[in-house]
Scaffold this motif. Sequence first.
Motif, PDB file in Angstrom:
ATOM      1  N   TYR A 149      -6.906   1.781   4.583  1.00  0.00           N
ATOM      2  CA  TYR A 149      -5.762   2.264   5.310  1.00  0.00           C
ATOM      3  C   TYR A 149      -4.949   1.068   5.644  1.00  0.00           C
ATOM      4  O   TYR A 149      -5.551  -0.059   6.255  1.00  0.00           O
ATOM      5  N   LYS A 150      -3.750   0.990   5.417  1.00  0.00           N
ATOM      6  CA  LYS A 150      -2.795   0.031   5.946  1.00  0.00           C
ATOM      7  C   LYS A 150      -1.909   0.241   6.904  1.00  0.00           C
ATOM      8  O   LYS A 150      -0.619   0.790   6.448  1.00  0.00           O
ATOM      9  N   PRO A 151      -2.018   0.033   8.272  1.00  0.00           N
ATOM     10  CA  PRO A 151      -0.996   0.383   9.393  1.00  0.00           C
ATOM     11  C   PRO A 151       0.343  -0.359   9.121  1.00  0.00           C
ATOM     12  O   PRO A 151       1.466   0.019   9.449  1.00  0.00           O
ATOM     13  N   ASN A 152       0.300  -1.568   8.526  1.00  0.00           N
ATOM     14  CA  ASN A 152       1.482  -2.286   8.284  1.00  0.00           C
ATOM     15  C   ASN A 152       1.026  -3.230   7.136  1.00  0.00           C
ATOM     16  O   ASN A 152       0.081  -3.234   6.752  1.00  0.00           O
ATOM     17  N   SER A 153       2.055  -4.375   6.974  1.00  0.00           N
ATOM     18  CA  SER A 153       1.746  -5.013   5.747  1.00  0.00           C
ATOM     19  C   SER A 153       1.026  -6.214   6.008  1.00  0.00           C
ATOM     20  O   SER A 153       0.721  -6.972   5.231  1.00  0.00           O
ATOM     21  N   ARG A 154       0.353  -6.430   7.410  1.00  0.00           N
ATOM     22  CA  ARG A 154      -0.292  -7.607   7.818  1.00  0.00           C
ATOM     23  C   ARG A 154      -1.812  -7.066   7.935  1.00  0.00           C
ATOM     24  O   ARG A 154      -2.481  -8.188   8.369  1.00  0.00           O
TER      25      ARG A 154
ATOM     26  N   GLY B 270       0.691  -1.156   0.030  1.00  0.00           N
ATOM     27  CA  GLY B 270       0.028   0.054  -0.091  1.00  0.00           C
ATOM     28  C   GLY B 270       0.933   1.237   0.113  1.00  0.00           C
ATOM     29  O   GLY B 270       0.283   2.221   0.038  1.00  0.00           O
ATOM     30  N   GLN B 271       2.243   1.111  -0.016  1.00  0.00           N
ATOM     31  CA  GLN B 271       3.054   2.270  -0.140  1.00  0.00           C
ATOM     32  C   GLN B 271       3.309   2.869  -1.396  1.00  0.00           C
ATOM     33  O   GLN B 271       3.267   2.133  -2.149  1.00  0.00           O
TER      34      GLN B 271
ATOM     35  N   SER C 241     -29.142  -1.263  -8.054  1.00  0.00           N
ATOM     36  CA  SER C 241     -28.471  -1.832  -6.740  1.00  0.00           C
ATOM     37  C   SER C 241     -27.470  -0.806  -5.995  1.00  0.00           C
ATOM     38  O   SER C 241     -26.754  -0.023  -6.760  1.00  0.00           O
ATOM     39  N   LYS C 242     -27.504  -0.669  -4.768  1.00  0.00           N
ATOM     40  CA  LYS C 242     -26.542   0.201  -3.999  1.00  0.00           C
ATOM     41  C   LYS C 242     -25.883  -0.606  -3.138  1.00  0.00           C
ATOM     42  O   LYS C 242     -26.581  -1.530  -2.232  1.00  0.00           O
ATOM     43  N   GLN C 243     -24.645  -0.491  -2.747  1.00  0.00           N
ATOM     44  CA  GLN C 243     -24.045  -1.187  -1.727  1.00  0.00           C
ATOM     45  C   GLN C 243     -23.113  -0.270  -0.870  1.00  0.00           C
ATOM     46  O   GLN C 243     -22.084   0.463  -1.328  1.00  0.00           O
ATOM     47  N   LYS C 244     -22.814  -0.547   0.305  1.00  0.00           N
ATOM     48  CA  LYS C 244     -21.949   0.100   1.188  1.00  0.00           C
ATOM     49  C   LYS C 244     -21.497  -1.117   2.101  1.00  0.00           C
ATOM     50  O   LYS C 244     -22.187  -2.093   2.432  1.00  0.00           O
ATOM     51  N   GLU C 245     -20.175  -1.204   2.615  1.00  0.00           N
ATOM     52  CA  GLU C 245     -19.470  -2.079   3.286  1.00  0.00           C
ATOM     53  C   GLU C 245     -18.131  -1.521   3.952  1.00  0.00           C
ATOM     54  O   GLU C 245     -17.557  -0.651   3.468  1.00  0.00           O
ATOM     55  N   ILE C 246     -18.107  -2.144   5.211  1.00  0.00           N
ATOM     56  CA  ILE C 246     -17.119  -1.761   6.081  1.00  0.00           C
ATOM     57  C   ILE C 246     -16.114  -3.083   6.332  1.00  0.00           C
ATOM     58  O   ILE C 246     -16.945  -3.876   6.432  1.00  0.00           O
ATOM     59  N   GLY C 247     -15.067  -2.952   6.255  1.00  0.00           N
ATOM     60  CA  GLY C 247     -14.109  -4.329   6.426  1.00  0.00           C
ATOM     61  C   GLY C 247     -12.728  -4.344   7.126  1.00  0.00           C
ATOM     62  O   GLY C 247     -11.969  -3.183   6.799  1.00  0.00           O
ATOM     63  N   VAL C 248     -12.280  -5.122   7.607  1.00  0.00           N
ATOM     64  CA  VAL C 248     -10.766  -5.499   8.028  1.00  0.00           C
ATOM     65  C   VAL C 248     -10.261  -6.786   7.643  1.00  0.00           C
ATOM     66  O   VAL C 248     -10.906  -7.991   7.709  1.00  0.00           O
ATOM     67  N   LYS C 249      -9.072  -6.813   7.160  1.00  0.00           N
ATOM     68  CA  LYS C 249      -8.334  -8.262   6.894  1.00  0.00           C
ATOM     69  C   LYS C 249      -7.162  -8.122   7.556  1.00  0.00           C
ATOM     70  O   LYS C 249      -6.340  -7.238   7.740  1.00  0.00           O
ATOM     71  N   ALA C 250      -6.394  -9.153   7.987  1.00  0.00           N
ATOM     72  CA  ALA C 250      -5.308  -9.413   8.532  1.00  0.00           C
ATOM     73  C   ALA C 250      -4.717 -10.805   8.405  1.00  0.00           C
ATOM     74  O   ALA C 250      -5.805 -11.946   8.024  1.00  0.00           O
TER      75      ALA C 250
END
Length: 700
Positions: A471-476, A27-28, A509-518
């Motif tokens: 937003y990616k605070p780090n690579s993981r 993400g950098q 159609s309309k879509q909203k989503e919030i998420g996190v991956k690790a």
Amino acid sequence: MQLRLSTLASAISLAFSVSQANAQTSGQAEPAKELPAVNVTAERSGSFKSNVVQVGTFRDMAPLDVPQTSNVITREVLDAQATDSLFGALQNTAGVTRSAISGSTYDNIAIRGILVENRGNYRLNGSLPIINLISTPLENKERVEVLKGASSLYYGFVPPSGIINLVTKRAGNNPVTNLNLMGNQYGGGNVHLDVGRRFGSQQQFGARVNLLKGREDIGINNYSGDRMLASGAFDWRVNDKLSFKLDVEHYRKDVSEQPPILVPKAVNGVITLPSVPDNRQNLSGEWQRYDAKATNILFRTDYALNDNWGVFFEAGKARTGRDRAFSRFENFDLKTGQGTLRVTAFTRDQEWNNENYRAEVYGRLPGAWVTHELSLGFTANERSQDGRNFPGVSIPQNLYNPVAIPPQSPVGASSPAFPGKIQDRGWYFFDRMLIGKWQAMFGARGSNYKSTTPDSYYTADKVTPTVALMYKPNSRISFYGSYLQGLEESGTPGPDRANFGQVLPPAMSKQKEIGVKAEVAQGVLLQAAYFDIERASTAIDSATNNLTLNGLAQYRGVELVASGEVTKRLSLIASAVFQDAKQLNAANAGTFGKTPDNTPEQTASLFSEYRLQSVPGLALSGGLYYVGKRPVNNENQAFVDGYTTVSLGARHTTVIAGNRTTFQAVLDNATNRNYWGTAGSNLLGVGAPRMLKVTARMQF
């Protein structure tokens, strides 16, 4: 059923990002670099987690950089489960249910209660829309990818259920020669040969060929058939700038078709359902054949203009044809079981054709503070269908004590089998901006849609936006969020409706989503997302028996996913969905506030494999698959019960005469549970009986 994902946090949202083949995994913002070579690598042995996603514009991106909920069922998972069906693969992704038919002929699937459209949502190698009206073979596929939610930016008019992408096996650096034998206790079985090689002075030519021939028997009465597959995946790396790919597959399936059961009529607003019949029961005759064949061809060429810019062009065609004697059991007495097996029509020479073209320019504009990754493309898709219907017949039958159904033949004059044509063209633009640890994304698609049938004509021209932030605070770890709009074909009435086959008008159609991956442990990918989808709903007009648009339906929920290696010896793939779906048309009191049909509030799956240290080469596996209760219609006048099925397996790998050999046994529905496996479209179907599969694979 409870699914624990210990390190997931809540977060920002989903977006449909168009990304380039050289997308960053960190993400950098980075200085300019060469476009990567176009190639495909196989999954590493033993991996339940994919290192890349190839669906849509997410070409060769790390899953952490995909701002959308995605599930990847790798070849290792498919092999560990000895599955050869789409539903068998997709039951590893929560929110997946069968719809309308039981799956003896092909897998009609819904995700989060929204039907996966059989002519637009299934893609070959991220591009060609194949026609899912025949069991799609998995033996020549490297993995199955599911991109949940709306995907209109790249794929045009598709429902927001998700895109199912099938990635073909290709020739790698190492030669491949695999011979696979499979059989089950009912007499079904097949022989499968998989050969891959690279050729040329610089290994610039590649070929992967898969051949399969098999006998079909799934344990239900009055069922028999066969299937075959012949496929080839070819590539030519002309030089470091230019490459070509060609995929060709032809497959056929000729089997008896198990009929669904029509939901009884409501009495005082309540439907009483029959007890679940024996799972080996078949109400139709073995002569009721479903004879279908499909051919898919996809060509692609890539050219690197310079270190930062490239272009590609794709052209493909999918063609499916079938003869069918579809029937359903209806008008039966709940006490005696006496009713009618109605063959709705004898369909002959029915054919579907999809032609698809795509051209895209993509590249990078590096900067000191902001790096832009850009895509500009155009797609053109044309779908047509034709065929003939002969009048059907009605035959007495009993739900509790089925009798043999004598063979019937088409009689009377034929009529057109709902011919029609759809044109879906569009341009798309996307800018992915890398700003330190942030990614901002903006995209738009301009669509031009035309649908023509003998009785209707619809057109739509609209520009739909996509915006997202990551937003990616780090690579993981990554947090993401988005809002997007899309257009979809709002439905096609089934054979029990007066307007059967007439495509309904397109809808927004309309879509909203919030998420996190690790990423945690030895390489486990964790995902958590909250989604909010609004789309047009449908209802049955009681006066005309037409399927019509019925205002708005809203699908809200949380999805949790985990996949990968917990330790060096323990792998898992798990998921769960908890959702609340409602119809919101206040003008229709019968459906207002009710759950859309075939939509469970909870689904979950867990499959794991443990490789024993004490017995080298031996692995034990087990799976649990849960689907909650589902309404049988939009009025919620009855619900089918939830169910859990269990699978058990063991495989042992050894060396025989210098060749790596694997022996395997898998027991699906190990408890032999009877359950309603199918709902939707006012139809019910029984889940498959217990099946023991044994396989042997020799690698030469």
